[in-house]
Enzyme design. Structure first.
Site, PDB file in Angstrom:
ATOM      1  N   CYS A 310       0.651  -1.194  -0.052  1.00 30.15           N
ATOM      2  CA  CYS A 310       0.115  -0.055   0.067  1.00 30.15           C
ATOM      3  C   CYS A 310       0.900   1.342  -0.064  1.00 30.15           C
ATOM      4  O   CYS A 310       0.619   2.260  -0.725  1.00 30.15           O
ATOM      5  CB  CYS A 310      -1.163   0.070   1.242  1.00 30.15           C
ATOM      6  SG  CYS A 310      -0.190   0.064   2.871  1.00 30.15           S
ATOM      7  N   HIS A 364      -2.655   0.821   6.819  1.00 32.03           N
ATOM      8  CA  HIS A 364      -3.015   0.888   5.554  1.00 32.03           C
ATOM      9  C   HIS A 364      -3.207   2.440   4.953  1.00 32.03           C
ATOM     10  O   HIS A 364      -3.521   3.115   5.695  1.00 32.03           O
ATOM     11  CB  HIS A 364      -4.241  -0.082   5.135  1.00 32.03           C
ATOM     12  CG  HIS A 364      -4.491  -0.067   3.712  1.00 32.03           C
ATOM     13  ND1 HIS A 364      -3.681  -0.866   2.854  1.00 32.03           N
ATOM     14  CD2 HIS A 364      -5.396   0.516   2.986  1.00 32.03           C
ATOM     15  CE1 HIS A 364      -4.117  -0.724   1.731  1.00 32.03           C
ATOM     16  NE2 HIS A 364      -5.414  -0.094   1.601  1.00 32.03           N
ATOM     17  N   ASN A 376      -5.957   2.342  -3.897  1.00 34.09           N
ATOM     18  CA  ASN A 376      -5.329   1.652  -2.915  1.00 34.09           C
ATOM     19  C   ASN A 376      -4.569   0.329  -3.387  1.00 34.09           C
ATOM     20  O   ASN A 376      -5.248  -0.228  -4.468  1.00 34.09           O
ATOM     21  CB  ASN A 376      -5.759   1.374  -1.567  1.00 34.09           C
ATOM     22  CG  ASN A 376      -6.983   0.457  -1.536  1.00 34.09           C
ATOM     23  OD1 ASN A 376      -6.641  -0.597  -0.706  1.00 34.09           O
ATOM     24  ND2 ASN A 376      -7.972   0.661  -2.366  1.00 34.09           N
TER      25      ASN A 376
END
Length: 406
Positions: A310, A364, A376
């Site tokens: 990420c 994240h 993402n």
């Protein structure tokens, strides 16, 4: 004079041997420290693996429980649908009765109109010729009135029953469907957690393998240095027992490690919306074509293969847009959350970085696109566009937003 030279030479040899011996001791101790540190690292990794497996076992149990509840709810949905079909038959019969009564009432109304005589029940009674006739007429009128009232009462009762049945069925269907949707959301939530932990577990095992290999190298180095130290000690003893000088030069090379520390800029990068749109365009170009790689995206080969996690994905996307969010090898969610400036989740806009509490706080990160959507790279779908209304992301989003481009 010659005796003095021999003494000086012997002292020089002993001094040099002592110097190398001291260096060997320091080097050996340094390697031993590295070995201890590496063993501790391996121990920590093994404990992390144990903890991760325990977490996954709990999640697997939740998944099994959720699947059982889903099967039960699906059975309830099936039963409700069968009940719905039965009720539809009942509703059809009720409608048929209502229609038949309506036709009867309409027929009687038309008969009265066609006869041209609209006579009230009171007129019928008043026109009786005798008391007996009055009684007969009263009984006839009562029968007709009661029959009409019965029809009307039955109509009302059936209509009310029909509406109540429809409401009950709709309510029951809505409830079981909601229960099923909630279970599906829970299962999706659990799947995200499983994917995250599988990725982390795979990385832990890879780090264990690397650490074990590094430990083996260090242990080999320790053995070699021990042998070198023993050899140096033997040479020292030999030099001390001889009366002749031997000259030799030994060279040692030392390397200086230069550690560069990257300090994330605390101010917002001011490039305007062009940098944002270029970053989003770059990131969107690999949606569905870049599988998630925990710890990936920190080498030229990973970047060439578009293999990111990420944080490296966000860094790469903005780098493609001309915005530097940190070094290739040193960028992670912990550094990205310090970039730019904090903004309220109610004020976030396209291009802002949004953070989620997954396997850790701010574990994240994604790029907000607007309208509740964000770009993402996640362990379940790789590079994708997801919604903040999704149950998993909704629960994980705690309102941490950073604006890196104004």
């Amino acid at each position: 004079m010659r005796k003095r030279l021999l003494t000086l030479g012997l002292a020089s040899v002993i001094g040099t041997s002592a110097l190398f011996s001291t260096q060997n001791v320091f080097a050996s101790e340094n390697v031993n420290q590295q070995i201890r540190a590496k063993k501790q690292e391996i121990s920590d990794l093994k404990q992390n693996e144990i903890n991760m497996l325990a977490d996954m076992k709990q999640i697997d149990a939740k998944v099994a429980q959720t699947n059982a509840e889903m099967n039960k709810t699906k059975a309830e949905v099936a039963d409700t649908k069968k009940e719905s079909e039965q009720l539809k038959v009942k509703i059809a019969d009720t409608k048929k009765r209502i229609d038949e009564r309506n036709k009867l009432l309409q027929k009687r109304a038309r008969a009265i109109q066609e006869s041209g005589s609209v006579v009230s029940y009171l007129d019928v009674l008043l026109e009786s010729e005798s008391f007996g006739d009055f009684v007969d007429r009263a009984m006839a009128v009562s029968t007709i009135v009661n029959a009409d009232q019965k029809i009307l009462d039955e109509q009302k009762k059936d209509k009310e029953s029909l509406e109540q049945s429809k409401k009950e069925l709709a309510s029951k269907l809505e409830k079981v469907q909601k229960d099923l949707d909630d279970l599906k959301d829970l299962k999706e939530d659990l799947q995200y957690q499983i994917d995250d932990k599988n990725s982390i577990l795979a990385k832990i095992k890879e780090e264990q393998k690397n650490a074990s290999s590094e430990l083996g190298n260090l242990e080999d180095q320790a053995v070699a240095e021990k042998a070198a130290a023993e050899k140096a000690a033997q040479e020292k003893a030999a030099a001390a027992s001889t009366s002749e000088t031997t000259s030799g030069t030994k060279s040692s090379s030392s390397s200086t490690n230069h550690t560069s520390t990257y300090t994330a800029p605390s101010s917002t990068v001011k490039l305007g919306s062009g940098g944002i749109e270029a970053a989003i365009s770059a990131g969107s170009s690999i949606v569905g074509r870049s599988p998630y790689n925990w710890g990936g995206g920190r080498s030229s080969s990973d970047i060439a293969r578009r293999s990111f996690d990420c944080s490296s994905f966000v860094r790469w996307a903005y780098a493609e847009g001309g915005v530097n969010l940190g070094p290739v090898s040193g960028t992670n969610t912990d550094t990205l959350v310090g970039q730019g400036r904090a903004v309220s989740s109610s004020e976030m806009k396209r291009g802002d970085l949004i953070f989620f509490d997954t396997y850790k706080t701010n574990g994240h990160v994604g790029i907000y696109l607007g309208n509740g959507q964000f770009l993402n790279d996640n362990s379940s779908h790789g590079v994708s566009i997801d919604s903040l209304s999704n149950s998993y992301w909704k629960k994980a989003f705690k309102g941490v937003v950073r604006r890196v481009v104004e």
